[in-house]
Scaffold this active site. Sequence first.
Site, PDB file in Angstrom:
ATOM      1  N   GLY A 192      40.591  28.994  41.769  1.00  0.00           N
ATOM      2  CA  GLY A 192      40.233  28.806  40.360  1.00  0.00           C
ATOM      3  C   GLY A 192      40.011  30.139  39.677  1.00  0.00           C
ATOM      4  O   GLY A 192      40.529  31.177  40.106  1.00  0.00           O
ATOM      5  N   SER A 193      39.226  30.107  38.645  1.00  0.00           N
ATOM      6  CA  SER A 193      39.029  31.314  37.825  1.00  0.00           C
ATOM      7  C   SER A 193      38.026  32.280  38.465  1.00  0.00           C
ATOM      8  O   SER A 193      37.151  31.850  39.228  1.00  0.00           O
ATOM      9  CB  SER A 193      38.512  30.894  36.443  1.00  0.00           C
ATOM     10  OG  SER A 193      37.287  30.208  36.605  1.00  0.00           O
ATOM     11  N   PRO A 194      38.120  33.566  38.134  1.00  0.00           N
ATOM     12  CA  PRO A 194      37.124  34.527  38.652  1.00  0.00           C
ATOM     13  C   PRO A 194      35.700  34.141  38.244  1.00  0.00           C
ATOM     14  O   PRO A 194      34.775  34.316  39.041  1.00  0.00           O
ATOM     15  CB  PRO A 194      37.551  35.857  38.013  1.00  0.00           C
ATOM     16  CG  PRO A 194      39.016  35.693  37.747  1.00  0.00           C
ATOM     17  CD  PRO A 194      39.215  34.243  37.411  1.00  0.00           C
ATOM     18  N   VAL A 196      34.301  31.135  37.823  1.00  0.00           N
ATOM     19  CA  VAL A 196      33.760  30.090  38.703  1.00  0.00           C
ATOM     20  C   VAL A 196      33.721  30.607  40.153  1.00  0.00           C
ATOM     21  O   VAL A 196      32.832  30.241  40.921  1.00  0.00           O
ATOM     22  CB  VAL A 196      34.561  28.770  38.566  1.00  0.00           C
ATOM     23  CG1 VAL A 196      33.997  27.699  39.494  1.00  0.00           C
ATOM     24  CG2 VAL A 196      34.530  28.273  37.128  1.00  0.00           C
ATOM     25  N   GLY A 197      34.637  31.496  40.487  1.00  0.00           N
ATOM     26  CA  GLY A 197      34.606  32.119  41.824  1.00  0.00           C
ATOM     27  C   GLY A 197      33.257  32.771  42.103  1.00  0.00           C
ATOM     28  O   GLY A 197      32.722  32.688  43.217  1.00  0.00           O
ATOM     29  N   GLU A 214      40.586  32.248  45.910  1.00  0.00           N
ATOM     30  CA  GLU A 214      41.930  32.480  45.353  1.00  0.00           C
ATOM     31  C   GLU A 214      41.779  32.410  43.843  1.00  0.00           C
ATOM     32  O   GLU A 214      41.676  31.326  43.274  1.00  0.00           O
ATOM     33  CB  GLU A 214      42.900  31.398  45.852  1.00  0.00           C
ATOM     34  CG  GLU A 214      43.163  31.426  47.355  1.00  0.00           C
ATOM     35  CD  GLU A 214      44.133  32.525  47.765  1.00  0.00           C
ATOM     36  OE1 GLU A 214      44.707  33.203  46.882  1.00  0.00           O
ATOM     37  OE2 GLU A 214      44.310  32.725  48.976  1.00  0.00           O
ATOM     38  N   CYS A 248      48.966  30.794  38.168  1.00  0.00           N
ATOM     39  CA  CYS A 248      48.097  31.954  38.424  1.00  0.00           C
ATOM     40  C   CYS A 248      48.888  33.253  38.559  1.00  0.00           C
ATOM     41  O   CYS A 248      48.422  34.305  38.170  1.00  0.00           O
ATOM     42  CB  CYS A 248      47.255  31.719  39.676  1.00  0.00           C
ATOM     43  SG  CYS A 248      48.247  31.393  41.137  1.00  0.00           S
TER      44      CYS A 248
HETATM   45  P1  NAD Z   1      38.297  26.696  37.138  1.00  0.00           P
HETATM   46  O1  NAD Z   1      37.713  27.883  37.796  1.00  0.00           O
HETATM   47  O2  NAD Z   1      37.795  26.322  35.798  1.00  0.00           O
HETATM   48  O3  NAD Z   1      38.105  25.392  38.049  1.00  0.00           O
HETATM   49  C1  NAD Z   1      38.503  25.349  39.402  1.00  0.00           C
HETATM   50  C2  NAD Z   1      37.713  24.277  40.130  1.00  0.00           C
HETATM   51  O4  NAD Z   1      36.340  24.621  40.080  1.00  0.00           O
HETATM   52  C3  NAD Z   1      37.859  22.871  39.555  1.00  0.00           C
HETATM   53  O5  NAD Z   1      37.976  21.953  40.617  1.00  0.00           O
HETATM   54  C4  NAD Z   1      36.556  22.655  38.817  1.00  0.00           C
HETATM   55  O6  NAD Z   1      36.107  21.321  38.890  1.00  0.00           O
HETATM   56  C5  NAD Z   1      35.581  23.530  39.579  1.00  0.00           C
HETATM   57  N1  NAD Z   1      34.531  24.077  38.708  1.00  0.00           N
HETATM   58  C6  NAD Z   1      34.639  24.438  37.409  1.00  0.00           C
HETATM   59  N2  NAD Z   1      33.475  24.908  36.947  1.00  0.00           N
HETATM   60  C7  NAD Z   1      32.605  24.851  37.981  1.00  0.00           C
HETATM   61  C8  NAD Z   1      31.232  25.194  38.148  1.00  0.00           C
HETATM   62  N3  NAD Z   1      30.516  25.681  37.129  1.00  0.00           N
HETATM   63  N4  NAD Z   1      30.666  25.015  39.350  1.00  0.00           N
HETATM   64  C9  NAD Z   1      31.366  24.519  40.385  1.00  0.00           C
HETATM   65  N5  NAD Z   1      32.668  24.161  40.289  1.00  0.00           N
HETATM   66  C10 NAD Z   1      33.290  24.323  39.105  1.00  0.00           C
HETATM   67  O7  NAD Z   1      39.867  26.941  37.114  1.00  0.00           O
HETATM   68  P2  NAD Z   1      41.013  26.021  36.541  1.00  0.00           P
HETATM   69  O8  NAD Z   1      40.938  26.025  35.060  1.00  0.00           O
HETATM   70  O9  NAD Z   1      41.068  24.726  37.234  1.00  0.00           O
HETATM   71  O10 NAD Z   1      42.290  26.868  37.020  1.00  0.00           O
HETATM   72  C11 NAD Z   1      42.711  28.020  36.354  1.00  0.00           C
HETATM   73  C12 NAD Z   1      42.279  29.288  37.036  1.00  0.00           C
HETATM   74  O11 NAD Z   1      42.580  29.227  38.403  1.00  0.00           O
HETATM   75  C13 NAD Z   1      43.014  30.498  36.511  1.00  0.00           C
HETATM   76  O12 NAD Z   1      42.145  31.592  36.447  1.00  0.00           O
HETATM   77  C14 NAD Z   1      44.093  30.730  37.549  1.00  0.00           C
HETATM   78  O13 NAD Z   1      44.588  32.043  37.590  1.00  0.00           O
HETATM   79  C15 NAD Z   1      43.351  30.360  38.790  1.00  0.00           C
HETATM   80  N6  NAD Z   1      44.265  29.997  39.862  1.00  0.00           N
HETATM   81  C16 NAD Z   1      44.374  30.809  40.934  1.00  0.00           C
HETATM   82  C17 NAD Z   1      45.289  30.494  41.943  1.00  0.00           C
HETATM   83  C18 NAD Z   1      45.458  31.359  43.152  1.00  0.00           C
HETATM   84  O14 NAD Z   1      46.090  30.901  44.090  1.00  0.00           O
HETATM   85  N7  NAD Z   1      44.938  32.559  43.188  1.00  0.00           N
HETATM   86  C19 NAD Z   1      46.070  29.354  41.828  1.00  0.00           C
HETATM   87  C20 NAD Z   1      45.911  28.557  40.712  1.00  0.00           C
HETATM   88  C21 NAD Z   1      45.004  28.873  39.722  1.00  0.00           C
END
Ligand code: NAD
Length: 468
Positions: A192-194, A196-197, A214, A248
Amino acid sequence: MIDNNTYSNLFNKQKANQFQIGNTSYKQRIAKLNSLKKALEVTYKQEIREAIFKDFKKPQLETDLTELYPVIDEINFVKQNLKSWLKNQQVDTPLALLGASSYIVNEPKGVCLIISPWNYPINLTFGPLVSAIAAGNTVILKPSEMTPHTSKVMAKIVSELFDENEIALVEGEVEVSQELLKLPFNHIFFTGSPAVGKIVMKAASQHLTSVTLELGGKSPSIIDDSAHLEKAVKKIVYGKFTNAGQTCIAPDYVLLHESLKADFITCFKNEVSSFYSENPEESNSYSRIVNNKHFERLKGGLEDAKSKGSTVEFGGSFNASDGYIQPTLVSNLTEDATLMQEEIFGPILPIKTYKSIEEAITYINSKEKPLALYIFSKKKKAIDYIIQNTRAGSTCVNHNLLQFLNHNLPFGGSNNSGIGKSHGYFGFLEFANQRSVLKQHTIGAVDLLTPPYTNWKQKIVDLTIKWF
Ligand code: NAD
C-alpha cells in the site's frame, strides 16, 4: 460494529495450528498451490474477471495478464523450486569449530497477516499468499475495502479451499485492518501507500513483528537524447495507462532531454490514439478510477497544476459519473504542484525537461528513493552511469513494468518505497526464518578452552586469533 474477539479467536486458532501447517511436506504445500492455481485458471476465472470489471472496469485482457497470470506464474515458479528451498542448506564451519557441522533451515515464521491494496487486488493478495503457503505459514488475508466485488470472490475461493485455522480472508473497512494490526502476528506483509506503511510498521513494533512493506512513490522515466523516441513513448504510454495509471510501478513522470520535448508530445498523441482511439472513453481497453475520492484527488491535482501555470499538452477531460479521466499529458509544472510532490497514481503524466543527465540525476536524488526507475537510452555508458548514481527498488532499461514479471528478480522498494522483497525465492524468504543450526559431533576446540583460564589456553586463543 467490529467484534474484536472474532479476530483474536481466528488468530488463536491459527496459532494453535501453526506447527501442523509448518510441518507439512513439500508435496502437501504443492497440492495447496495447485488448488489455488485451478481456482484462478479455471473455476473462478470468469467470476474474477467480472468482479474486477464491476470494481473499476478493468478490461478482461488486463485482468488476465496483470492479475491472473502473475499469480499462476508465481505458483509455477514455486512448484519448480520449492523442493530445493526447503532443503537444509549445508554451510561451511570454520576450523576453530572443528568437530561441528552447520546448516540453515528455512522454517515458517508462523501466523502471518497479508494486507493488500485495491489496484491489483488478486495479484497483490494471492501473490504473497503463494510465498506464505510455500514457506509453511498460516495466514489471515485482508484485502482492500475499495474493491468489494473482487474481495467477495477471493473470500469465496479461500473459504472453499482452506480451513480458517490455516488460511482465512476477512473483508471490511480500514477499521478491520486496524484491529488485526493489534494482534501479535509473526510476520506482516503489507502492500500500500508509504503513509499507511508507517502505521503498519508502528503497530508491528509493539510485538516486534517482522514486516515486508511493498509501498509506492514517484517512479521516474528518463529518456536521453540517444533513445529511440517513438519506441520509448509507446512503452511509456503502455506503462502509464495500463489500469488507468493506478499501478505502483507506473512511470509517474518523465524526465527527457530538452531537445526531445516537441517530438515527445507528437508521439504521445499518436500512441494514445492508436491504443485507445480518438475517444478513450469509448475504448474497452481503458480502466476507470476506482472511486470518487481518487477521482477528485486526481482532478484536483490537474486543477492545481493548471492554476500554477502548467500546460495541458493533451487530454484533461473528466467524467465523474463514470470515473473516467482521459489520458493526460502536462508540461511546465512548478515544483510546488501536487502532481510533482505526491505519487500521481492515475492517468496524468507530467513531463520535465533537462539539459544534462547530471541535472536529471540530481533531481531524482533530491526526492525519496523511487520504487522503480526507468531508463530509455541506447548508450550503455549512460545507462550504467544513471544506475550507479541513483537509488531505486528496481530498474527496467528500455521498457517499463516488465521487471515485475521476472520471478528471478526480487521485487520491492527501498526505504520510503518499501522494506523487504517479494516474488520467487525472495518472497519465500520473507515468510521464512533462516534458522541456523550448528551440530557438535566430537569434542570441539572450544571445549578445551573452558575455565580455569591457564597460560597454555591463552596461547591457544592467541594462535586461533592469529591463524584462523
Ligand atoms: P493504502 O495504503 O491506502 O491501503 C492499503 C491497505 O491498507 C488497504 O487494504 C487498506 O484497507 C489498508 N489501510 C488503509 N488505511 C489504513 C490504516 N489507517 N490502518 C490500517 N490499514 C489501513 O493504499 P491503496 O490506496 O490501497 O493502494 C495504493 C498505494 O499502494 C500506492 O501508494 C501504490 O504505489 C501502493 N502500491 C504498492 C505496490 C507495491 O508492490 N510496492 C503495489 C500496489 C500498490
